[in-house]
Scaffold this active site. Structure first.
Site, PDB file in Angstrom:
ATOM      1  N   THR A 245       7.118  -0.125  -8.649  1.00 45.73           N
ATOM      2  CA  THR A 245       8.238   0.593  -8.044  1.00 45.73           C
ATOM      3  C   THR A 245       8.541   0.027  -6.653  1.00 45.73           C
ATOM      4  O   THR A 245       9.674   0.118  -6.188  1.00 45.73           O
ATOM      5  CB  THR A 245       7.951   2.110  -7.923  1.00 45.73           C
TER       6      THR A 245
ATOM      7  N   LYS B 106      -2.905  -7.533 -10.091  1.00 46.45           N
ATOM      8  CA  LYS B 106      -1.715  -7.700  -9.258  1.00 46.45           C
ATOM      9  C   LYS B 106      -1.704  -9.069  -8.561  1.00 46.45           C
ATOM     10  O   LYS B 106      -0.713  -9.484  -7.997  1.00 46.45           O
ATOM     11  CB  LYS B 106      -1.630  -6.579  -8.230  1.00 46.45           C
TER      12      LYS B 106
ATOM     13  N   LYS C  13      12.174  -0.876  -4.367  1.00 48.81           N
ATOM     14  CA  LYS C  13      12.482  -0.567  -2.962  1.00 48.81           C
ATOM     15  C   LYS C  13      12.920  -1.835  -2.234  1.00 48.81           C
ATOM     16  O   LYS C  13      13.880  -1.833  -1.459  1.00 48.81           O
ATOM     17  CB  LYS C  13      11.257   0.039  -2.267  1.00 48.81           C
TER      18      LYS C  13
ATOM     19  N   HIS D  74       1.030   5.439 -17.766  1.00 52.42           N
ATOM     20  CA  HIS D  74       1.330   4.514 -16.665  1.00 52.42           C
ATOM     21  C   HIS D  74       0.468   3.259 -16.681  1.00 52.42           C
ATOM     22  O   HIS D  74       0.378   2.582 -15.654  1.00 52.42           O
ATOM     23  CB  HIS D  74       1.112   5.204 -15.311  1.00 52.42           C
TER      24      HIS D  74
ATOM     25  N   LYS E 144       0.877  -3.334  -1.898  1.00 51.12           N
ATOM     26  CA  LYS E 144       0.565  -2.516  -3.070  1.00 51.12           C
ATOM     27  C   LYS E 144      -0.948  -2.386  -3.111  1.00 51.12           C
ATOM     28  O   LYS E 144      -1.650  -3.054  -2.341  1.00 51.12           O
ATOM     29  CB  LYS E 144       1.076  -3.174  -4.355  1.00 51.12           C
ATOM     30  N   ARG E 145      -1.480  -1.507  -3.996  1.00 46.90           N
ATOM     31  CA  ARG E 145      -2.924  -1.443  -4.126  1.00 46.90           C
ATOM     32  C   ARG E 145      -3.502  -2.828  -4.419  1.00 46.90           C
ATOM     33  O   ARG E 145      -2.857  -3.662  -5.067  1.00 46.90           O
ATOM     34  CB  ARG E 145      -3.312  -0.459  -5.241  1.00 46.90           C
TER      35      ARG E 145
HETATM   36  C1  26Q Z   1      -8.213   8.656 -13.159  1.00 44.36           C
HETATM   37  C2  26Q Z   1      -9.422   9.248 -13.443  1.00 44.36           C
HETATM   38  C3  26Q Z   1     -10.429   9.265 -12.480  1.00 44.36           C
HETATM   39  C4  26Q Z   1     -10.185   8.712 -11.233  1.00 44.36           C
HETATM   40  C5  26Q Z   1      -8.953   8.139 -10.954  1.00 44.36           C
HETATM   41  C6  26Q Z   1      -7.968   8.090 -11.925  1.00 44.36           C
HETATM   42  C7  26Q Z   1      -6.666   7.459 -11.626  1.00 44.36           C
HETATM   43  C8  26Q Z   1      -5.988   7.742 -10.441  1.00 44.36           C
HETATM   44  C9  26Q Z   1      -4.756   7.143 -10.162  1.00 44.36           C
HETATM   45  C10 26Q Z   1      -6.081   6.578 -12.516  1.00 44.36           C
HETATM   46  C11 26Q Z   1      -4.848   5.982 -12.234  1.00 44.36           C
HETATM   47  C12 26Q Z   1      -4.181   6.264 -11.055  1.00 44.36           C
HETATM   48  C13 26Q Z   1      -2.898   5.654 -10.704  1.00 44.36           C
HETATM   49  C14 26Q Z   1      -2.224   4.792 -11.441  1.00 44.36           C
HETATM   50  C15 26Q Z   1      -0.939   4.213 -11.013  1.00 44.36           C
HETATM   51  O1  26Q Z   1      -0.505   4.381  -9.882  1.00 44.36           O
HETATM   52  N1  26Q Z   1      -0.253   3.499 -11.898  1.00 44.36           N
HETATM   53  C16 26Q Z   1       1.034   2.892 -11.560  1.00 44.36           C
HETATM   54  O2  26Q Z   1       2.067   3.826 -11.883  1.00 44.36           O
HETATM   55  C17 26Q Z   1       3.320   3.377 -11.419  1.00 44.36           C
HETATM   56  C18 26Q Z   1       4.325   4.464 -11.697  1.00 44.36           C
HETATM   57  O3  26Q Z   1       4.598   4.534 -13.069  1.00 44.36           O
HETATM   58  C19 26Q Z   1       3.692   2.062 -12.069  1.00 44.36           C
HETATM   59  O4  26Q Z   1       4.891   1.600 -11.483  1.00 44.36           O
HETATM   60  C20 26Q Z   1       2.601   1.023 -11.882  1.00 44.36           C
HETATM   61  O5  26Q Z   1       2.902  -0.131 -12.629  1.00 44.36           O
HETATM   62  C21 26Q Z   1       1.259   1.596 -12.317  1.00 44.36           C
HETATM   63  O6  26Q Z   1       0.215   0.683 -12.021  1.00 44.36           O
END
Ligand code: 26Q
Length: 842
Positions: free
Chosen positions: A680, A578, A684, A381, A572-573
């Site tokens: 995503t 972004k 929406k 991702h 979004k985050r």
């Molecule tokens: C990993 C290790 C330690 C701590 C945290 C994490 C961690 C947690 C959450 C790393 C990444 C995430 C989340 C990532 C995320 O939400 N990515 C998004 O995924 C969406 C679904 O595929 C995409 O549409 C977005 O583009 C992408 O940023």
């Protein structure tokens, strides 16, 4: 029956008969629903009409609805049990489910009946529904995608189960104080969680610490057993996942950590008593809290424990069920099971499946590796190299000595293969090694996932291509057939039918309701876009949704939005890539225009920005502060009036998006090209008739392809141009050459937005002016402002705008997770749908 230590279980000596089986269904008519509700409210909860707490009304309704899910859940389990078909497991550290009540009503298709039942008692559904806290068990896109996937799997009647963690504390609640983000704990389970079913009988043990012991078994075969330092129990809590009006209810199984008293301090942490006790507390608390970062933060021991806890408990659970039917015969295991890894977070599953098959079930390496690499699939991702997960070998070794040993062996065998294919290419060996060398050795989790999986996919076309050219190029050269794309989607049940009842009604009258199962049917709207009367009705729905959002925001923020204004939204985050910063620079530009009297033909605009920053991400938090400070200056300036309003939406979350996306005119998707894997939220908004202003990034490209260039406000450098410009990026030159940007920078540098806190925004100013700025904000400013001017002008041509709005919705069919899940199934899983047994009607 094997009893687990510490859990209550009293063996039953009698044998109940068929009279106990309850496959007759409860009625869904308003009277039956009302009777159930009254039963729970009066008898179970013991409340009466004097009760003024919405929570109890919500609880009673949730239990009434849960009963109706339960029947279908049991039938579904029976149908799966009988068919003994191939199954898939979606393993994810995050499931961002949001609210369950209205979703259950929607998918059981009983909203109208429940409405009537409640009205009959003088109650309104909307307020009751608002009493449900969001299940915030995720950060953002990746977690919400998992939730949408489960909805589509159930609707397509696919035998897919989700595996995740039951965090006691989900995503933090965001308070805004003096413009700053303040994090508050989200104790979402405090008032009980009516949607879960505890299943102590399926408790698993997960081990940590200790050491691996090599020995020869009775046949003289070399074997390994793990002498762990500590045992933690994994207790499953099942959450029902209803399909749309099809009798199927799938399962999301969430693990909660509990301790046994059977732990061994001296083994786990020889040497330090206090460290050992601290380690025990950590183990007990494995599922206490969701990590609120959405990119990997290196080295947190508890996070690695969470990851292993999820992987180990889930795989053991699948093997437990396998053994119930097949004993120790694993010959068909690979044929019948698929594990989809949601990013690298559960990737230690590669080593854990190997360990269980070899150490516990006696297989040799070849057999175990054959099964592992035919059952695991990995979804990536991210495109940011710094977000790729790495774990220090020493930490892995300490917590998970046996899995670490297996990873070393996987790597050795893998590097042999690389050496055979590219003899003598030492550089390549170093690049591809699962173990990164350096002053501290690290496990590269993405490489472990690629080596251990038969499928590796990205989440939008551009993203999947860039993975092959960039991050994973060496692996693509080795195994081109592993790599594939599965463009993300969102479920139209929640994100159109559920959150936009006004539009659902209009669509029902115009093209029927077939789109709820088959979103491509929205194409039927295309001819209606040409009809003025239909456009007028479309407009009325949008205006009502804008009014609803404005009414929600006013008491919350003190800002009154005019529904006639262009609702320009970015939620979004908060992340530098972004580029919320680009958005706010544009706001400052608009403010500057108003202040200098340049308002000829002005389009009034309400800019809404929302999102959470990771608690340790200072720059993201400073951007939130800047947005709030700009908002304050703009909103309080009498000269601005209704021409421009700026709102920071506090505590953005799933249920907030359900209010926001139906009310949005313009969707901001403005990441630096090549950085957003998919997005995503963009989908929406499109479904709900927003036009997009966006870069050629992630799924924006596919959105624009579907709707056509003339209905999308494109701006900015594309990915190639971004790469090319990096060489000699000169933001100072760009600023000097663009008076609009120069004036914006002057206002920022002149501390107009931080008059009482000099220097506050210097880091932001520095980042924009930095020739090394990875996000190249200054580079895209001018074309962004131009695109915004086009959008503003278009908004004034109401017919043109409405036509584009209708066409955006009409062309959003591709972005249903039903399509995405069909592609996962056809390309990766190969499951047969299993219709649920219809139960005997009452
Ligand atoms: C990993 C290790 C330690 C701590 C945290 C994490 C961690 C947690 C959450 C790393 C990444 C995430 C989340 C990532 C995320 O939400 N990515 C998004 O995924 C969406 C679904 O595929 C995409 O549409 C977005 O583009 C992408 O940023």
């Amino acid at each position: 029956m094997q009893l687990k230590p510490g859990l209550p279980a009293i063996p039953l000596r009698q044998k109940p008969n068929e009279n106990l089986a309850d496959l007759t269904r409860l009625g869904n008519d308003p009277e039956a629903v009302r009777d159930s509700f009254k039963h729970y409210f009066n008898h179970t909860l013991g409340r009466d009409i004097a009760c003024e707490n919405a929570h109890y009304y919500y609880s009673a309704l949730a239990m009434a609805v849960r009963d109706r899910l339960m029947e279908r859940w049991k039938s579904t389990l029976q149908a799966y049990e009988q068919s003994q078909c191939r199954r898939a497991y979606y393993i994810s550290m995050e499931f961002l489910m949001g609210r369950a009540l209205t979703n259950a009503l929607l998918n059981l298709d009983i909203s109208a009946e429940v409405d009537l039942a409640l009205k009959d008692m003088g109650l309104e559904l909307e307020e009751i529904d608002d009493a449900e806290p969001d299940a915030g068990l995720g950060n953002g896109g990746l977690g919400r995608l998992a939730a949408c996937f489960l909805d589509s799997c159930a609707t397509l009647q696919l035998p897919v189960r989700g595996y995740g963690l039951r965090y006691e504390y989900g995503m933090f609640r965001q308070d805004i104080r003096d413009g700053h983000q303040v994090e508050e704990p989200d104790h979402w389970l405090r008032d009980g969680h009516p949607w879960e079913l505890e299943r102590p009988e399926y408790t698993q043990s997960v081990f940590f610490g200790g050491h691996a012991e090599h020995y020869a078994d009775s046949q003289g075969v070399l074997r390994v057993r793990w002498r762990p330092g500590q045992e933690v129990l994994a207790v499953p809590y099942d959450v029902p996942i209803p399909g749309f009006d099809n009798g199927t209810v799938n399962t999301l199984r969430l693990w909660k950590s509990e301790t046994t008293d059977l732990f061994n301090l001296d083994e786990f942490n020889a040497g330090s008593y206090t460290d050992a006790v601290a380690a025990k507390t950590q183990a007990e608390n494995i599922t206490m809290v969701l990590y609120p970062n959405d990119k990997s933060e290196n080295g947190k021991q508890l996070r690695l424990m969470q990851q292993y806890f999820l992987a180990s408990a889930s795989i053991q659970d699948v093997i437990r069920e396998w053994k119930r039917h097949n004993g120790e015969d694993f010959s068909a295991f690979a044929e019948n099971n698929r594990f989809q890894l949601n990013d690298t977070h559960p990737t230690v599953a590669v080593a854990e499946l190997m360990r269980l098959l070899m150490d516990v079930h006696g297989m040799d390496w070849r057999q175990a590796w054959g099964i592992t690499t035919r059952t695991l699939a990995y979804t990536n991702h991210t495109l940011l190299p710094e977000a790729l997960e790495r774990w220090p070998v020493w930490l892995f070794q300490k917590l998970l000595p046996r899995p670490m040993e297996i990873i070393h062996e996987i790597n050795a065998r893998f590097l042999d293969q690389v050496e055979q294919r590219w003899p003598g290419d030492a550089e390549r060996l170093g690049r591809m090694s699962i173990i990164e060398e350096g002053h501290e050795q690290q496990v590269r989790m993405a490489y472990l996932a690629i080596v251990g999986s038969y499928s590796v996919n990205g989440v939008a076309e551009l993203h999947s291509e860039l993975l092959k050219e960039g991050l994973f190029r060496d692996f693509y050269e080795m195994w081109p057939d592993k790599f594939n794309n599965k463009t993300n989607g969102v479920t139209q049940r929640r994100w159109l039918a559920g959150c936009n009842p006004g539009l659902r009604g209009l669509l029902a009258e115009t093209i029927g309701e077939g789109w709820i199962r088959d979103l491509s049917q929205l194409r039927g709207l295309v001819p209606h876009a040409e009809k003025p009367a239909f456009r007028q009705r479309w407009h009325a729905v949008k205006q009502a949704n804008k009014q609803r959002l404005a009414d929600y925001l006013e008491p919350l923020t003190g800002i009154r939005l005019d529904p006639e204004a262009l609702f320009d939204v970015q939620v979004k985050r908060i992340h530098e890539y972004k580029r919320q910063l680009l958005n706010i620079l544009h706001v400052i530009h608009l403010y500057n225009r108003i202040k200098s009297g340049d308002t000829q033909g002005w389009t009034p605009r309400a800019v809404i920005i929302g999102g959470k920053a990771a608690p340790g991400y200072d720059m993201a938090k400073l951007i939130i502060k800047l947005i709030n400070n700009v908002a304050q200056v703009v909103n309080e300036d009498e000269a601005v009036g209704d021409l421009l309003k700026v709102v920071f939406f506090p505590n953005y979350r799933v249920s907030a998006m359900e209010l926001i996306c139906p009310a949005t005119d313009l969707s901001e998707q403005i990441s630096t090209a090549g950085k957003e894997a998919s997005g995503t939220g963009n989908m929406k908004f499109m479904m709900n008739g927003a036009l997009t202003i966006g870069t050629l990034d992630g799924a924006n490209i596919e959105i624009r392809e579907e709707v056509g260039d003339e209905h999308f406000f494109l701006f900015g450098l594309d990915e190639d141009q971004v790469q090319a410009m990096r060489e000699n990026y000169d933001p100072a030159g760009i600023i000097a050459a663009d008076p609009r940007l120069a004036q914006v920078m002057e206002l920022l540098q002149g501390e107009r937005f931080n008059q009482t806190e000099p220097g506050l925004f210097d880091p932001i100013i520095g980042a924009i002016r930095d020739p090394g700025d990875p996000w190249m904000t200054a580079a895209d400013f001018s074309s962004y402002v131009d695109a915004q001017e086009q959008a503003a002008a278009c908004y004034q041509d109401r017919d043109a705008w409405l036509r584009s709005s209708i066409l955006n919705s009409a062309c959003s069919g591709k972005f249903s997770t039903d399509r995405t899940i069909r592609e996962y199934n056809e390309g990766i899983w190969g499951l047969e749908p299993v219709p649920a047994e219809p139960a005997r009607p009452a």
